[in-house]
Enzyme design. Structure first.
Site, PDB file in Angstrom:
ATOM      1  N   HIS A 152       0.783  -1.229   0.000  1.00 28.10           N
ATOM      2  CA  HIS A 152       0.000   0.000   0.000  1.00 28.10           C
ATOM      3  C   HIS A 152       0.818   1.285   0.000  1.00 28.10           C
ATOM      4  CE1 HIS A 152       0.420  -1.063   4.317  1.00 28.10           C
ATOM      5  NE2 HIS A 152       0.546   0.249   4.494  1.00 28.10           N
ATOM      6  N   GLU A 174       5.870   2.550   4.667  1.00 30.84           N
ATOM      7  CA  GLU A 174       4.910   1.917   5.574  1.00 30.84           C
ATOM      8  C   GLU A 174       4.945   0.393   5.475  1.00 30.84           C
ATOM      9  OE1 GLU A 174       1.056   3.593   5.080  1.00 30.84           O
ATOM     10  OE2 GLU A 174       1.736   5.667   5.255  1.00 30.84           O
ATOM     11  N   CYS A 175       5.735  -0.143   4.550  1.00 33.76           N
ATOM     12  CA  CYS A 175       5.754  -1.600   4.331  1.00 33.76           C
ATOM     13  C   CYS A 175       7.183  -2.128   4.297  1.00 33.76           C
ATOM     14  CB  CYS A 175       5.039  -1.941   3.028  1.00 33.76           C
ATOM     15  SG  CYS A 175       3.296  -1.476   2.995  1.00 33.76           S
ATOM     16  N   GLN A 176       8.049  -1.541   5.119  1.00 34.50           N
ATOM     17  CA  GLN A 176       9.456  -1.955   5.118  1.00 34.50           C
ATOM     18  C   GLN A 176       9.604  -3.435   5.452  1.00 34.50           C
ATOM     19  OE1 GLN A 176      11.837  -1.042   8.551  1.00 34.50           O
ATOM     20  NE2 GLN A 176      13.526  -0.300   7.308  1.00 34.50           N
ATOM     21  N   LEU A 206       8.328  -5.886   2.544  1.00 35.10           N
ATOM     22  CA  LEU A 206       9.223  -6.065   1.406  1.00 35.10           C
ATOM     23  C   LEU A 206      10.563  -6.674   1.801  1.00 35.10           C
ATOM     24  CD1 LEU A 206       8.744  -2.992  -0.943  1.00 35.10           C
ATOM     25  CD2 LEU A 206       7.667  -5.213  -0.995  1.00 35.10           C
TER      26      LEU A 206
END
Length: 495
Positions: free
Chosen positions: A44, A48-50, A53
């Protein structure tokens, strides 16, 4: 409301998409990956999605060993992708070490073909799409699994799909010969019950759902809680416009293996104290967080009072401890203060650790950035000392402070409220109820008050921060209106 026409299995869409890899900005195409499996990880938003991934990046070599390649995709631009990758890991980036390409899908044209695009939020939904070596979509899903589990399961799914092949539905299936047939419409419709026609029922179901609210989006919450205010989110916050004397933010924490509160044995307190002395040393802390630790039991009453009436403890709201008998300063209890006197770490009080960042004036973002850095560095240092980090439970971080729930996080403002002081207690009680605030008089003077948000159990750190700023500004505006009503000279105008 849009409905995807993509079949699984079905042919993957063609075309080009911009993105970045280790060589820089370039154009990608799904067709370029024919001959090996392609795993597209939709997420998203950058910063905010470290963890999400990173889990796939760590497994990229294993994916490549089974002839598969992983890429990430979000609505962020290629410039934002590059900036995120280069950002230091402690600030929510990858320090230039991300082992996969990131695609940019700003309009959601690619994600929408897999039902992984939220038009209202203009962002991709977290999900995984697997395309096989012949360009056939074999798997598309969203999930509530943890990041590491999602990455591992995707790897296993690739291995499984390599075993169970499917024929290309467009080119490999033989097409049956269709002979012309004469149809009598009258005979066809004779006994046809239109109310049970499956195509009609499908259309009616879609029509029924039009106009309804979108079902709630599944939110990923990691099993191990973290302080969710990354530096990029903090910088997007707005500082209060209210005329504040000071602001501070605190975190309550306990060490895993030592229980959920500060109620521990003397030996455990001494162990915790020794750990924290090591943790707060120059070997682990950056220059702005280095300072000195004081064991209060080693000071006499006069020395304790002199130390605790200092400016930093007035800002943090801890100056009350200077009163004789207010705290029993036994072995293992103490306080760390950094050299700039804007960060305090209490050891072995109600909780084993209390981190407090503070500043005069309105700059709560500056306060939160320091607190975030301290929380991350301290936990990393604790783990480096062969400890397990912070104590957690099903609700979040375990601690003993009432009213702050699983975050252990609280923001406090101090400001003068001369209008409410003149209006009286009834007006102040009304403001407390309407704004959902705790408003208590301070010891500085008759007009100075401490203001703290009354939290809800599900409030995140970001929600606590934004609500705190919004409500203190509303309180200040109400006070200015009262000042105007009572003819009190205002020091600042309305915002």
């Amino acid at each position: 409301m849009k409905f995807s026409m993509l079949a699984v299995p079905g042919s993957a869409p063609g075309g080009f998409i911009s993105g970045v890899d280790s060589k820089g900005e370039t154009a990608f195409s799904i067709n370029d990956y024919k001959g090996k499996f392609l795993v597209i990880v939709f997420y998203h938003g950058d910063w905010e999605c470290q963890e999400y991934l990173q889990a796939f990046s760590d497994l990229q070599d294993k994916f490549r060993s089974v002839k598969a390649e992983v890429v990430g995709c979000s609505t962020d631009s290629t410039k934002v992708h590059q900036c995120w990758i280069k950002t230091d890991r402690e600030d929510g980036g990858f320090s230039g070490k991300l082992n996969l390409a990131l695609w940019s899908d700003p309009s959601g044209s690619l994600a929408s073909q897999y039902d992984l695009y939220d038009e209202e939020e203009n962002q991709c939904l977290d999900g995984v799409v697997i395309i096989d070596d012949e360009g056939i979509v074999r798997h598309a899903m969203t999930t509530s699994l943890e990041c590491g589990d999602t990455a591992n399961n995707s790897l296993e799914m690739v291995r499984m799909l390599k075993v169970y092949k499917v024929d290309d539905i467009d080119s490999k299936k033989s097409k049956p010969v269709v002979l012309p047939t004469k149809i009598d419409p009258a005979q066809l419709e004779k006994d046809w019950d239109i109310s049970r026609d499956p195509e009609l029922l499908k259309v009616l179901d879609i029509a029924k759902r039009l106009g309804q609210k979108q079902p709630p989006q599944m939110v990923y919450k990691p099993k191990n809680p973290t302080f969710d205010l990354l530096p990029t989110r903090i910088r997007r916050l707005v500082n209060p416009k209210a005329s504040l004397k000071s602001c501070s933010a605190s975190l309550q924490r306990n060490l895993a293996g030592f229980g959920p509160s500060g109620d521990v044995s003397v030996n455990q307190r001494l162990q915790i104290e020794n750990i924290m002395k090591k943790v707060m040393g120059v070997a682990y802390m950056p220059e702005d967080l280095t300072g000195n630790y004081t064991s209060l039991v080693n000071l006499n009453q006069r020395e304790q009072t002199k130390m605790l009436e200092g400016g930093v403890f007035t800002l943090t709201g801890d100056a009350w401890m200077k009163e004789p008998g207010a705290v029993q300063w036994t072995e293992g209890k103490g306080v760390f203060v950094n050299n700039y006197e804007n960060f305090v770490l209490w050891v072995n009080l109600a909780d084993q650790l209390k981190l407090v960042s503070t500043a005069t004036g309105q700059d709560i973002k500056y306060v939160l950035l320091r607190l975030q850095k301290a929380a991350v560095r301290i936990e990393e240092a604790i783990k480096s000392c062969q400890q397990k980090g912070f104590t957690t439970n099903n609700n979040g971080f375990a601690h003993g402070k009432k009213g702050v729930y699983g975050t252990g996080f609280e923001i406090s403002f101090t400001l003068e409220l001369p209008g409410f002081q003149e209006a009286g207690r009834a007006e102040l009680d009304k403001a407390r109820a309407n704004l959902n605030l705790k408003i208590e008089p301070e010891g500085f003077g008759a007009r100075t008050f401490s203001v703290v948000l009354t939290q809800l159990p599900d409030d995140s750190e970001h929600e606590i921060a934004t609500k705190s700023v919004e409500t203190v500004d509303k309180l200040w505006k109400m006070d200015l209106e009262l000042q105007s009503r009572f003819g009190i000279k205002q020091t600042r105008g309305l915002f």
